[in-house]
Design a protein around this motif. Structure first.
Motif, PDB file in Angstrom:
ATOM      1  N   PHE A   1      57.125 -85.349 -32.136  1.00  0.00           N
ATOM      2  CA  PHE A   1      57.856 -86.537 -32.566  1.00  0.00           C
ATOM      3  C   PHE A   1      57.053 -87.786 -32.210  1.00  0.00           C
ATOM      4  CE2 PHE A   1      61.019 -83.285 -31.401  1.00  0.00           C
ATOM      5  CZ  PHE A   1      61.638 -83.111 -32.627  1.00  0.00           C
ATOM      6  N   PRO A   2      56.051 -88.131 -33.010  1.00  0.00           N
ATOM      7  CA  PRO A   2      55.209 -89.303 -32.702  1.00  0.00           C
ATOM      8  C   PRO A   2      55.902 -90.621 -33.096  1.00  0.00           C
ATOM      9  CG  PRO A   2      54.447 -88.237 -34.710  1.00  0.00           C
ATOM     10  CD  PRO A   2      55.574 -87.391 -34.172  1.00  0.00           C
ATOM     11  N   PHE A   3      56.719 -91.124 -32.189  1.00  0.00           N
ATOM     12  CA  PHE A   3      57.429 -92.382 -32.449  1.00  0.00           C
ATOM     13  C   PHE A   3      56.442 -93.538 -32.515  1.00  0.00           C
ATOM     14  CE2 PHE A   3      60.918 -89.827 -30.784  1.00  0.00           C
ATOM     15  CZ  PHE A   3      61.963 -90.205 -31.606  1.00  0.00           C
ATOM     16  N   LEU A   4      56.688 -94.437 -33.458  1.00  0.00           N
ATOM     17  CA  LEU A   4      55.869 -95.646 -33.515  1.00  0.00           C
ATOM     18  C   LEU A   4      56.193 -96.519 -32.313  1.00  0.00           C
ATOM     19  CD1 LEU A   4      56.031 -96.850 -37.247  1.00  0.00           C
ATOM     20  CD2 LEU A   4      54.171 -95.672 -36.088  1.00  0.00           C
ATOM     21  N   ASP A   5      55.172 -97.085 -31.701  1.00  0.00           N
ATOM     22  CA  ASP A   5      55.350 -97.984 -30.571  1.00  0.00           C
ATOM     23  C   ASP A   5      56.068 -99.246 -31.054  1.00  0.00           C
ATOM     24  OD1 ASP A   5      53.998-100.477 -28.960  1.00  0.00           O
ATOM     25  OD2 ASP A   5      54.383 -98.737 -27.679  1.00  0.00           O
ATOM     26  N   LYS A   6      57.151 -99.613 -30.365  1.00  0.00           N
ATOM     27  CA  LYS A   6      57.951-100.769 -30.793  1.00  0.00           C
ATOM     28  C   LYS A   6      57.200-102.081 -30.628  1.00  0.00           C
ATOM     29  CE  LYS A   6      62.438 -98.653 -30.429  1.00  0.00           C
ATOM     30  NZ  LYS A   6      63.796 -98.724 -29.987  1.00  0.00           N
ATOM     31  N   ASP A   7      56.374-102.195 -29.616  1.00  0.00           N
ATOM     32  CA  ASP A   7      55.622-103.441 -29.415  1.00  0.00           C
ATOM     33  C   ASP A   7      54.537-103.622 -30.472  1.00  0.00           C
ATOM     34  OD1 ASP A   7      57.127-104.154 -27.186  1.00  0.00           O
ATOM     35  OD2 ASP A   7      55.772-103.124 -25.804  1.00  0.00           O
TER      36      ASP A   7
ATOM     37  N   GLU B   1      57.231-105.724 -36.317  1.00  0.00           N
ATOM     38  CA  GLU B   1      57.707-106.221 -37.610  1.00  0.00           C
ATOM     39  C   GLU B   1      58.560-105.167 -38.325  1.00  0.00           C
ATOM     40  OE1 GLU B   1      53.931-107.349 -39.283  1.00  0.00           O
ATOM     41  OE2 GLU B   1      54.387-109.478 -38.996  1.00  0.00           O
ATOM     42  N   ALA B   2      58.114-103.932 -38.310  1.00  0.00           N
ATOM     43  CA  ALA B   2      58.874-102.856 -38.954  1.00  0.00           C
ATOM     44  C   ALA B   2      60.205-102.643 -38.239  1.00  0.00           C
ATOM     45  CB  ALA B   2      58.066-101.567 -38.964  1.00  0.00           C
ATOM     46  N   TYR B   3      60.151-102.616 -36.909  1.00  0.00           N
ATOM     47  CA  TYR B   3      61.383-102.431 -36.143  1.00  0.00           C
ATOM     48  C   TYR B   3      62.333-103.610 -36.331  1.00  0.00           C
ATOM     49  CZ  TYR B   3      60.071 -98.148 -33.728  1.00  0.00           C
ATOM     50  OH  TYR B   3      59.766 -96.842 -33.436  1.00  0.00           O
ATOM     51  N   SER B   4      61.800-104.814 -36.329  1.00  0.00           N
ATOM     52  CA  SER B   4      62.638-105.998 -36.510  1.00  0.00           C
ATOM     53  C   SER B   4      63.319-105.978 -37.873  1.00  0.00           C
ATOM     54  CB  SER B   4      61.802-107.271 -36.352  1.00  0.00           C
ATOM     55  OG  SER B   4      62.603-108.403 -36.593  1.00  0.00           O
ATOM     56  N   TYR B   5      62.561-105.624 -38.901  1.00  0.00           N
ATOM     57  CA  TYR B   5      63.124-105.560 -40.245  1.00  0.00           C
ATOM     58  C   TYR B   5      64.263-104.538 -40.312  1.00  0.00           C
ATOM     59  CZ  TYR B   5      63.490-104.218 -45.165  1.00  0.00           C
ATOM     60  OH  TYR B   5      63.958-103.902 -46.410  1.00  0.00           O
ATOM     61  N   LEU B   6      64.007-103.325 -39.832  1.00  0.00           N
ATOM     62  CA  LEU B   6      65.024-102.282 -39.907  1.00  0.00           C
ATOM     63  C   LEU B   6      66.202-102.546 -38.976  1.00  0.00           C
ATOM     64  CD1 LEU B   6      62.726 -99.135 -40.116  1.00  0.00           C
ATOM     65  CD2 LEU B   6      64.150-100.078 -41.944  1.00  0.00           C
TER      66      LEU B   6
ATOM     67  N   HIS C   1      64.817 -95.975 -34.681  1.00  0.00           N
ATOM     68  CA  HIS C   1      63.598 -95.369 -34.145  1.00  0.00           C
ATOM     69  C   HIS C   1      62.799 -94.846 -35.330  1.00  0.00           C
ATOM     70  CE1 HIS C   1      65.653 -95.486 -30.246  1.00  0.00           C
ATOM     71  NE2 HIS C   1      66.698 -95.043 -30.907  1.00  0.00           N
ATOM     72  N   ILE C   2      61.492 -95.061 -35.305  1.00  0.00           N
ATOM     73  CA  ILE C   2      60.636 -94.652 -36.416  1.00  0.00           C
ATOM     74  C   ILE C   2      59.643 -93.592 -35.938  1.00  0.00           C
ATOM     75  CG2 ILE C   2      59.026 -95.421 -38.197  1.00  0.00           C
ATOM     76  CD1 ILE C   2      60.111 -98.291 -37.724  1.00  0.00           C
ATOM     77  N   ILE C   3      59.593 -92.482 -36.663  1.00  0.00           N
ATOM     78  CA  ILE C   3      58.634 -91.420 -36.366  1.00  0.00           C
ATOM     79  C   ILE C   3      57.504 -91.496 -37.387  1.00  0.00           C
ATOM     80  CG2 ILE C   3      58.240 -88.926 -36.271  1.00  0.00           C
ATOM     81  CD1 ILE C   3      61.073 -88.591 -35.240  1.00  0.00           C
ATOM     82  N   GLN C   4      56.265 -91.521 -36.897  1.00  0.00           N
ATOM     83  CA  GLN C   4      55.080 -91.567 -37.758  1.00  0.00           C
ATOM     84  C   GLN C   4      54.771 -90.176 -38.274  1.00  0.00           C
ATOM     85  OE1 GLN C   4      52.823 -94.144 -38.858  1.00  0.00           O
ATOM     86  NE2 GLN C   4      52.229 -92.406 -40.118  1.00  0.00           N
ATOM     87  N   ASP C   5      55.231 -89.903 -39.482  1.00  0.00           N
ATOM     88  CA  ASP C   5      54.929 -88.642 -40.150  1.00  0.00           C
ATOM     89  C   ASP C   5      55.168 -88.852 -41.641  1.00  0.00           C
ATOM     90  OD1 ASP C   5      54.625 -86.084 -41.135  1.00  0.00           O
ATOM     91  OD2 ASP C   5      55.719 -85.139 -39.485  1.00  0.00           O
ATOM     92  N   ASP C   6      54.095 -89.122 -42.361  1.00  0.00           N
ATOM     93  CA  ASP C   6      54.200 -89.401 -43.787  1.00  0.00           C
ATOM     94  C   ASP C   6      54.534 -88.161 -44.610  1.00  0.00           C
ATOM     95  OD1 ASP C   6      53.689 -92.045 -43.272  1.00  0.00           O
ATOM     96  OD2 ASP C   6      51.592 -91.971 -43.900  1.00  0.00           O
ATOM     97  N   ALA C   7      54.451 -86.988 -44.011  1.00  0.00           N
ATOM     98  CA  ALA C   7      54.770 -85.760 -44.735  1.00  0.00           C
ATOM     99  C   ALA C   7      56.272 -85.477 -44.752  1.00  0.00           C
ATOM    100  CB  ALA C   7      54.026 -84.583 -44.108  1.00  0.00           C
ATOM    101  N   VAL C   8      57.030 -86.196 -43.939  1.00  0.00           N
ATOM    102  CA  VAL C   8      58.471 -85.968 -43.860  1.00  0.00           C
ATOM    103  C   VAL C   8      59.194 -87.180 -44.448  1.00  0.00           C
ATOM    104  CG1 VAL C   8      60.432 -85.547 -42.323  1.00  0.00           C
ATOM    105  CG2 VAL C   8      58.200 -84.555 -41.791  1.00  0.00           C
ATOM    106  N   ASP C   9      59.978 -86.943 -45.486  1.00  0.00           N
ATOM    107  CA  ASP C   9      60.741 -88.036 -46.093  1.00  0.00           C
ATOM    108  C   ASP C   9      62.226 -87.828 -45.796  1.00  0.00           C
ATOM    109  OD1 ASP C   9      60.967 -85.809 -47.692  1.00  0.00           O
ATOM    110  OD2 ASP C   9      60.733 -86.885 -49.580  1.00  0.00           O
TER     111      ASP C   9
END
Length: 147
Positions: A56-62, A66-71, A96-104
């Motif tokens: 589960f490679p979560f994107l770092d919030k810091d 911008e992505a976290y703020s938008y969502l 929370h955002i997980i970096q995995d472009d293969a999973v939609d």
């Protein structure tokens, strides 16, 4: 073999069909967990996921503020706090955002945690589609349906 599989499916649907609501089918209903217990459970599941960055490679919030703020700020919070949700004030609603472009996909954890994969984000066009995904997951959490 086919007869055995059919029999197993029939028994499963017979048992599940006796339940009163969908939440009970999956082991959760409004009398089973308090809001505090749901929040604790969701936080524990999230912590377990975060301890496994290989899975589960979560994107770092810091680094991805911008992505976290938008969502979070532009989409999730207006949906939660502008609605008469049962647990609007009981949960610490977070994206929370997980970096995995293969999973939609996206999913909700108890206690107000909404997890969305980058694979789904790349397909969403505009606020309406992103809000629809978040609203769908918020509804699961607020209605205590754990799938």
């Amino acid at each position: 073999m086919l007869l055995v599989a059919f029999g197993a499916i029939f028994i499963l649907f017979s048992i599940v069909g006796c339940r009163k609501n969908i939440g009970e089918q999956f082991g959760s209903n409004s009398s089973e967990f308090t809001a505090e217990e749901q929040a604790t459970l969701g936080s524990a599941i999230l912590a377990n996921m975060e301890s496994r960055p290989d899975r589960f490679p979560f994107l770092d919030k810091d680094q991805n503020w911008e992505a976290y703020s938008y969502l979070q700020d532009s989409l999730l919070e207006p949906l939660v706090y502008g609605s008469p949700l049962q647990y609007r004030l009981d949960f610490d609603w977070q994206v929370h955002i997980i970096q995995d472009d293969a999973v939609d996909n996206a999913f909700a954890l108890p206690g107000g945690h909404v997890v969305i994969y980058t694979g789904l984000l790349k397909y969403l066009e505009g606020n309406d589609e992103a809000s629809s995904v978040l609203a769908h997951e918020i509804a699961y959490t607020d209605n205590e349906i754990i799938i």
